[in-house]
Motif scaffolding. Sequence first.
Motif, short mmCIF file in Angstrom:
data_model
loop_
_atom_site.label_atom_id
_atom_site.label_comp_id
_atom_site.label_asym_id
_atom_site.label_seq_id
_atom_site.Cartn_x
_atom_site.Cartn_y
_atom_site.Cartn_z
N ALA A 56 -2.47 5.06 -12.20
CA ALA A 56 -3.54 4.12 -11.84
C ALA A 56 -4.21 4.52 -10.54
O ALA A 56 -5.28 4.02 -10.21
N LEU A 58 -2.80 3.82 -7.72
CA LEU A 58 -2.32 2.87 -6.70
C LEU A 58 -1.29 3.54 -5.80
O LEU A 58 -1.08 3.13 -4.67
N LEU A 76 -8.47 5.51 -6.65
CA LEU A 76 -8.14 4.64 -7.78
C LEU A 76 -8.72 5.19 -9.08
O LEU A 76 -9.76 5.82 -9.10
N ASN A 77 -7.98 4.94 -10.15
CA ASN A 77 -8.42 5.40 -11.47
C ASN A 77 -9.44 4.43 -12.05
O ASN A 77 -9.10 3.39 -12.61
N ALA A 80 -9.45 3.34 -15.87
CA ALA A 80 -8.32 2.63 -16.44
C ALA A 80 -8.40 1.14 -16.19
O ALA A 80 -8.89 0.68 -15.17
N TYR A 82 -5.80 -2.14 -15.90
CA TYR A 82 -4.39 -2.30 -15.57
C TYR A 82 -3.98 -3.74 -15.83
O TYR A 82 -4.55 -4.67 -15.29
N PHE A 84 -1.05 -6.31 -15.25
CA PHE A 84 0.13 -6.43 -14.40
C PHE A 84 1.19 -7.34 -15.03
O PHE A 84 0.89 -8.18 -15.86
N LEU A 159 -3.42 0.68 -18.88
CA LEU A 159 -2.11 0.83 -18.26
C LEU A 159 -1.46 -0.55 -18.24
O LEU A 159 -2.08 -1.52 -17.78
#
Lengths: 269, 259
Positions: A56, A58, A76-77, A80, A82, A84, A159
């Motif tokens: 990611a 991060l 940062l990606n 993508a 994300y 959580f 992700l």
Amino acid sequence: MQHAVRLDNVDISFGATGKSVFRAVAGANLSVAKGEFVAIVGPTGSGKSTLLNAAAGLLKPSAGTVEIQGQPLDGLNGRAGYLFQADALMPWKTSRDNVAIALEISGTPRREALERAENWLEKVGLKGFGHRYPHMLSGGQRKRVAMAQVLIRDPEILLMDEPFGPLDAQTRLIMGDLLLDLWQQDRKAVMFVTHDLEEAIALADRVVIMSTGPDAKLIGDFTIPLARPRDVSEIKLSPEFQELHRDIWHLLKEQVLKAYGNQNREERA
Amino acid sequence: MSRTVLATLQVLVAVIAVALWWVITQTSILGDPARIQFFFSTPADVFWQIVAWFRSGEIWRHLWITLIEAALAFVIGAVAAMIAGFWLARRPKLAAVFDPYVKAANALPRVVLAPIFTLWFGLGIWSKVALGFTLVFFIVFFNVYQGVKEVNRTVLQNARMLGMSERQLLRHVYLPSALSWVFSSLHVSIGFAVVGAVVGEYLGSSAGLGYLIAQAEGMFDIAGVFAGMFVLSAFVLLIDWGVTMVERKLLVWQPDNNH
């Protein structure tokens, strides 16, 4: 074949250089093809989430390279989305505003963003819940809003960090079905971290196993040839599923016991 | 306990307190009523003093002055504190440098500043606003600082992954988080704004509730002092009620404000 995500010989360490360094992940290699659903399974503390955070952007790996669609990842990606494990919605925004903001950030006019947010809320089964604040929703409903928030941006890569971890068993099955249903429509590349092997087999095209940390690496890679579309609750009853589960569990069990041993030793120390 | 029973009991407490007050100041249980009246006045005298103030309309000017002072102290103090709090919370090194001075300034009992403010800003409203400011500023400052520091990490990371720029993070994540802390301290900070105004007036002024109380005290007019106290507490209760209303509107998203 072009890879959506490629981790090459990735090391990830915590702690300042010079002081005691904790190397969570060592020499991990993993590639996820476009349109492929890969689940990463490992015992607690095996660095699964750490690996995901590296993809990611991060976390920055201390060694090795992360490539996103053939290009080295810097910062940062942005391609993508994300999802959580913990609640990540902005509690001061209604569910509709939470979904719409994902579009507004990149300049979509508010009216259009709200309209499309309504559509997405409907897609995740929350029609009519748009005006509710996150605290007025159940855990499963909040996850649905979070899914809409991530997917409305149409990211090329998904992700997911134990996204259904905090939910009860029945809700997890339903959320798994919803995820597969949405994924089936445009087949994004997925990295799905979980400690639940059954969930991993039921959802993924490939299941990779991480060894217990520190210095965790990927130690197993299994193709899941089960036919799609799948029904997450039904598929667990099929003999093919059970055979796969037996094979993979054999490898995973060793790591789980090892992690458990480590934990006990720490507790005694 | 049902609501009516509760309300009845609450009223009963006031009735008993006033009745006791009346008995002590009218009968000779505790000694000479005339002497006791000098120190405690009587419920009737206090009541008629309040009625007289409202009937002559004199009280409105004083209430208005106190309200303006408190409002200015709150608004200026809160805005300044929010800017300072944000600024320092986002710059940990600068915050570390200023830390002992902020703590020292906050440790100082603010009343001792009143004479200086009177010298600097005169006897008008601004010396009272300044005193209220020093009280409000630190409460809001520490709350904003905390609010920015303790932004939920997952919410922040999620906002970053959604592609928010620093400015967007400020507007959609840091600011709402800090504001929720400011609102949670609203009762305290507005209360302190009123305290600053009244104490400032008491120590030197020509108008306001604090002035009214100080004047009455100077003439040994105990009924006036008590009447001023009752009006003041009703005034604060009214403001507090207003704050509660505002809070309910603004904090609908918080779980514990879900009445």
